[in-house]
Write a protein that holds these residues in place. Structure first.
Motif, PDB file in Angstrom:
ATOM      1  N   ARG A 176       0.904  -1.199   0.089  1.00  0.00           N
ATOM      2  CA  ARG A 176       0.040   0.070   0.125  1.00  0.00           C
ATOM      3  C   ARG A 176       0.894   1.268   0.034  1.00  0.00           C
ATOM      4  O   ARG A 176       0.379   2.339   0.100  1.00  0.00           O
ATOM      5  CB  ARG A 176      -0.972  -0.028   1.195  1.00  0.00           C
ATOM      6  CG  ARG A 176      -1.984  -0.999   1.215  1.00  0.00           C
ATOM      7  CD  ARG A 176      -2.825  -0.826   2.565  1.00  0.00           C
ATOM      8  NE  ARG A 176      -3.897  -1.709   2.524  1.00  0.00           N
ATOM      9  CZ  ARG A 176      -5.403  -1.411   2.068  1.00  0.00           C
ATOM     10  NH1 ARG A 176      -5.507  -0.313   1.602  1.00  0.00           N
ATOM     11  NH2 ARG A 176      -6.232  -2.341   2.113  1.00  0.00           N
ATOM     12  N   ILE A 185      -6.624   3.577   7.792  1.00  0.00           N
ATOM     13  CA  ILE A 185      -7.560   3.670   6.638  1.00  0.00           C
ATOM     14  C   ILE A 185      -8.888   3.500   7.416  1.00  0.00           C
ATOM     15  O   ILE A 185      -9.460   2.480   7.995  1.00  0.00           O
ATOM     16  CB  ILE A 185      -7.355   2.320   6.045  1.00  0.00           C
ATOM     17  CG1 ILE A 185      -6.070   2.439   5.121  1.00  0.00           C
ATOM     18  CG2 ILE A 185      -8.326   2.242   4.645  1.00  0.00           C
ATOM     19  CD1 ILE A 185      -5.566   1.283   4.359  1.00  0.00           C
ATOM     20  N   ASP A 188     -12.320   1.935   4.445  1.00  0.00           N
ATOM     21  CA  ASP A 188     -11.457   1.669   3.117  1.00  0.00           C
ATOM     22  C   ASP A 188     -11.692   2.693   2.409  1.00  0.00           C
ATOM     23  O   ASP A 188     -11.730   2.327   1.122  1.00  0.00           O
ATOM     24  CB  ASP A 188     -12.352   0.194   2.760  1.00  0.00           C
ATOM     25  CG  ASP A 188     -11.116  -0.424   1.661  1.00  0.00           C
ATOM     26  OD1 ASP A 188      -9.986  -0.249   2.002  1.00  0.00           O
ATOM     27  OD2 ASP A 188     -11.837  -1.194   0.806  1.00  0.00           O
ATOM     28  N   LYS A 189     -12.058   3.820   2.528  1.00  0.00           N
ATOM     29  CA  LYS A 189     -12.185   4.724   1.904  1.00  0.00           C
ATOM     30  C   LYS A 189     -11.223   6.310   2.089  1.00  0.00           C
ATOM     31  O   LYS A 189     -10.572   6.838   1.036  1.00  0.00           O
ATOM     32  CB  LYS A 189     -13.565   5.510   1.905  1.00  0.00           C
ATOM     33  CG  LYS A 189     -14.651   4.638   1.520  1.00  0.00           C
ATOM     34  CD  LYS A 189     -15.988   5.095   1.754  1.00  0.00           C
ATOM     35  CE  LYS A 189     -17.029   4.056   1.118  1.00  0.00           C
ATOM     36  NZ  LYS A 189     -17.345   3.805  -0.036  1.00  0.00           N
ATOM     37  N   THR A 191      -7.703   7.829   4.072  1.00  0.00           N
ATOM     38  CA  THR A 191      -6.485   7.426   5.002  1.00  0.00           C
ATOM     39  C   THR A 191      -6.156   8.737   5.746  1.00  0.00           C
ATOM     40  O   THR A 191      -6.007   9.810   5.394  1.00  0.00           O
ATOM     41  CB  THR A 191      -5.422   7.149   4.087  1.00  0.00           C
ATOM     42  OG1 THR A 191      -5.024   8.070   3.166  1.00  0.00           O
ATOM     43  CG2 THR A 191      -5.896   5.752   3.180  1.00  0.00           C
TER      44      THR A 191
END
Length: 214
Positions: A176, A185, A188-189, A191
């Motif tokens: 990543r 994170i 999951d959208k 950071t």
């Protein structure tokens, strides 16, 4: 919502980030699941501490011994401002692989409260009590006090159980493009890299939640 984050017990910013994340998710009106993933700052770190923090800090960042002392105190103040008994200057730096393996054991129990206790106790052992986190007696005591069965901790430390899981986390971080911790994170959208204040983290969590429910 789920928040996944990479962290290491020898990282001062990670301990500060841990406290801020807890503040960010406190009293939210929707459930938040958190999962810590392993990230060793130094995979070659020794099993026994072999030098003082200020000298190691100076060598790592290429600064003078005096400058290192100032920076360590700045970071320590950040920790204390979050209510942590932060004694960074006297930490005993060692390898953290076994501490991460112990975390994996706790996570395998599917008991979030147990895992949270263990994580908090490991950070406290390093930054407040200044224990060596590669010391098996230290890890045995922390594991038991956190709620793990004595024989399970003993068996873990006598084996390489969960070592591959730790390495898998670190490889995922590499894939990543994560080169430093803490790294979060959110859903999951979104950071977040590094130590951000609790209000910013909370805003990001609320924004991701809003998008998920629309």
């Amino acid at each position: 919502m789920k928040i996944v984050y990479w962290s290491d017990y020898a990282c001062p910013y990670c301990y500060i980030g841990e406290a801020r994340l807890k503040k960010a998710i406190k009293d939210l009106d929707f459930p938040v699941e958190v999962e810590m993933k392993s990230f060793q700052l130094d995979v070659t770190a020794p099993k026994k501490s072999n030098g003082d923090t200020q000298t190691r800090f100076a060598n790592k960042y290429g600064i003078s011994f005096a400058q290192a002392g100032i920076q360590i105190e700045v970071i320590s103040r950040m920790g204390r401002s979050e209510g942590l008994d932060f004694k960074y200057a006297t930490t005993l730096f060692t390898n953290t692989m076994d501490a991460h393996r112990l975390t994996k054991l706790a996570q395998s129990k599917n008991d979030p409260a147990l895992t949270e206790r263990l994580i908090e106790n490991l950070f406290k052992a390093y930054f407040t009590d200044n224990k060596e986190l590669a010391d098996f007696d230290v890890l045995q005591d922390i594991g038991e006090k956190s709620g793990l069965a004595s024989f399970e901790v003993k068996n873990l430390l006598a084996s390489n159980q969960f070592e591959e899981d730790v390495k898998k986390d670190e490889y995922e971080a590499f894939q990543r493009g994560i080169h430093g911790v803490p790294f979060y994170i959110i859903g999951d959208k979104y950071t977040i890299s590094g130590t951000q204040n609790a209000d910013l983290m909370r805003e990001a969590i609320l924004e991701v939640h809003k998008k998920n429910v629309l």
